[in-house]
Design a protein around this motif. Structure first.
Motif, PDB file in Angstrom:
ATOM      1  N   THR A   1      -2.860   5.549   5.824  1.00 33.62           N
ATOM      2  CA  THR A   1      -1.631   5.822   6.572  1.00 33.62           C
ATOM      3  C   THR A   1      -0.662   6.640   5.737  1.00 33.62           C
ATOM      4  N   ARG A   2      -0.562   6.299   4.445  1.00 33.11           N
ATOM      5  CA  ARG A   2       0.324   7.040   3.548  1.00 33.11           C
ATOM      6  C   ARG A   2      -0.134   8.490   3.413  1.00 33.11           C
TER       7      ARG A   2
ATOM      8  N   SER B   1       7.428   1.552   7.081  1.00 35.83           N
ATOM      9  CA  SER B   1       6.840   0.202   7.044  1.00 35.83           C
ATOM     10  C   SER B   1       6.311  -0.196   8.416  1.00 35.83           C
ATOM     11  N   PHE B   2       7.045   0.179   9.463  1.00 29.82           N
ATOM     12  CA  PHE B   2       6.591  -0.099  10.829  1.00 29.82           C
ATOM     13  C   PHE B   2       5.266   0.593  11.120  1.00 29.82           C
TER      14      PHE B   2
ATOM     15  N   SER C   1      -6.001   1.605   6.731  1.00 32.62           N
ATOM     16  CA  SER C   1      -5.497   1.000   5.504  1.00 32.62           C
ATOM     17  C   SER C   1      -4.158   1.630   5.133  1.00 32.62           C
ATOM     18  N   ARG C   2      -3.429   0.926   4.293  1.00 28.16           N
ATOM     19  CA  ARG C   2      -2.113   1.406   3.883  1.00 28.16           C
ATOM     20  C   ARG C   2      -2.212   2.764   3.175  1.00 28.16           C
TER      21      ARG C   2
ATOM     22  N   HIS D   1       2.997   1.497   8.964  1.00 25.89           N
ATOM     23  CA  HIS D   1       1.952   0.808   8.203  1.00 25.89           C
ATOM     24  C   HIS D   1       1.458  -0.418   8.953  1.00 25.89           C
ATOM     25  N   LYS D   2       2.371  -1.167   9.549  1.00 26.15           N
ATOM     26  CA  LYS D   2       1.993  -2.383  10.274  1.00 26.15           C
ATOM     27  C   LYS D   2       1.355  -2.068  11.628  1.00 26.15           C
ATOM     28  N   ALA D   3       1.775  -0.962  12.246  1.00 24.83           N
ATOM     29  CA  ALA D   3       1.309  -0.658  13.605  1.00 24.83           C
ATOM     30  C   ALA D   3      -0.080  -0.035  13.620  1.00 24.83           C
ATOM     31  N   THR D   4      -0.478   0.658  12.552  1.00 21.71           N
ATOM     32  CA  THR D   4      -1.774   1.332  12.525  1.00 21.71           C
ATOM     33  C   THR D   4      -2.851   0.400  11.991  1.00 21.71           C
ATOM     34  N   THR D   5      -4.076   0.668  12.457  1.00 19.33           N
ATOM     35  CA  THR D   5      -5.212  -0.145  12.013  1.00 19.33           C
ATOM     36  C   THR D   5      -5.809   0.380  10.714  1.00 19.33           C
TER      37      THR D   5
END
Length: 369
Positions: free
Chosen positions: A186-187, A173-174, A182-183, A176-180
């Protein structure tokens, strides 16, 4: 103006790379256990997942059981290696005397064939191998422990593994929030990073078993003492790519020199291990590990050299998985995608297509003539 802007970006990238290397060297005692913990967490995660989803154990309980099982296996393997080494050390005096007899005989034969006196070959003093080993034992221990305390790494690594597995959802979750990105992107990147590490670890384990069996069969054919011990010890040293199998072949070669009448047995040991290394590097590893850890040989060697200079022997072990992870990140970055391309394997299709195009051009020119 655009040229100046491009040069500025290049300078910034070089400075950032230099700063990362400098920080990695300064913080090596902190970073090495963390990277080992990440790698080993990926290895035992399927076991933790099995306990949680199939046996419905508590997450903490599942992690503790998995780490204890893994630690027990490592302890069992190290104990077996230690016991076997002790058996070999008990015969070291006999091995030493026989090896020295053959060395002196070889020197005398060289003197007879070439006319060069033995004093010119080895000097006026005697060859005192035991003294040399004793004097350099401290240096060897210093080399093995240069990259931080082994005891502290042994304690910290399982602790880090526990927290990485415990807080894995929170850490994802961190990210996901730290990268610019999309979710979803990142996944995908996280999934690729996990796959490349899992593929590397499972592939490495499979390769070790196959190479260990091949080494053991080769030593059995030659009639060398302790064939399975030496065979699987050499396979275990595949953790240190390219160099480990060379080091692993020296000990059985020395035993062959001490226990066999002919020098060719020692040469045969090195030849068999070199041939198995060739088969492993060109056929076994590429076939088993697969395309997800596709680093070309030149990039792999450069990575091993760089990380060995940076972190010593632990760096050599971590070089390939870290470089493979960096390749995943580079492949998913528009800016560094060319770097990921350079790290990867050259595509045979690319070269075959170029060859075909050149052949077509050549035939066209011949037809015009």
């Amino acid at each position: 103006m655009e040229s100046i802007h491009t040069k500025t970006h290049i300078v910034k990238d070089l400075l950032a790379f230099t700063l990362i290397v400098f920080i990695s060297y300064i913080l090596k005692d902190f970073l090495i256990p963390i990277f080992f913990a990440i790698l080993l967490s990926v290895l035992i995660y399927p076991i933790v997942r099995f306990f949680e989803t199939r046996l419905y154990f508590n997450r903490i309980f599942s992690i503790i059981i998995a780490i204890l099982v893994f630690t027990a296996i490592i302890f069992f393997v190290c104990t077996l290696i230690g016991i076997q080494f002790q058996n070999i050390l008990d015969k070291s005096d006999m091995y030493y005397d026989k090896i020295m007899q053959k060395i002196h005989l070889l020197i005398i034969q060289t003197e007879n064939y070439t006319g060069v006196k033995s004093e010119d070959i080895v000097g006026s003093g005697q060859i005192e191998v035991k003294k040399i080993v004793k004097e350099n034992s401290n240096s060897i221990l210093e080399l093995l422990t240069r990259s931080g305390s082994i005891l502290s790494d042994f304690i910290l690594t399982p602790l880090y593994m526990f927290f990485f597995l415990l807080y894995r959802t929170f850490l994802i979750s961190f990210l996901h929030k730290a990268t610019t990105n999309s979710r979803k992107n990142t996944r995908v990147v996280l999934s690729q990073l996990y796959d490349v590490q899992q593929n590397y670890l499972v592939g490495l384990g499979s390769v070790m078993v196959i190479v260990g069996l091949l080494n053991s069969v080769g030593l059995l054919v030659l009639g060398i003492d302790y064939p399975f011990f030496f065979g699987f010890l050499c396979a275990l040293l595949l953790l240190v790519p390219y160099i480990g199998i060379i080091i692993g072949s020296l000990l059985p070669a020395a035993v062959a020199l001490a226990t066999k009448d002919s020098y060719w047995y020692a040469v045969g040991v090195i030849a068999i291990f070199s041939f198995i290394q060739f088969i492993e590097g060109n056929f076994i590893t590429p076939k088993i590990t697969g395309s997800k850890v596709s680093l070309n040989s030149f990039a792999s060697i450069l990575a091993i050299i760089l990380f060995s200079m940076l972190w010593g022997i632990p760096g050599m072990i971590l070089a390939l998985p870290i470089t493979a992870s960096l390749k995943v990140l580079f492949d998913n970055s528009e800016k560094f995608k060319p770097v990921g391309f350079v790290l990867g394997e050259a595509e045979d299709k690319y070269f075959s297509n170029r060859a075909k195009n050149r052949l077509k051009i050549w035939k066209r020119i011949r037809s015009q003539k």
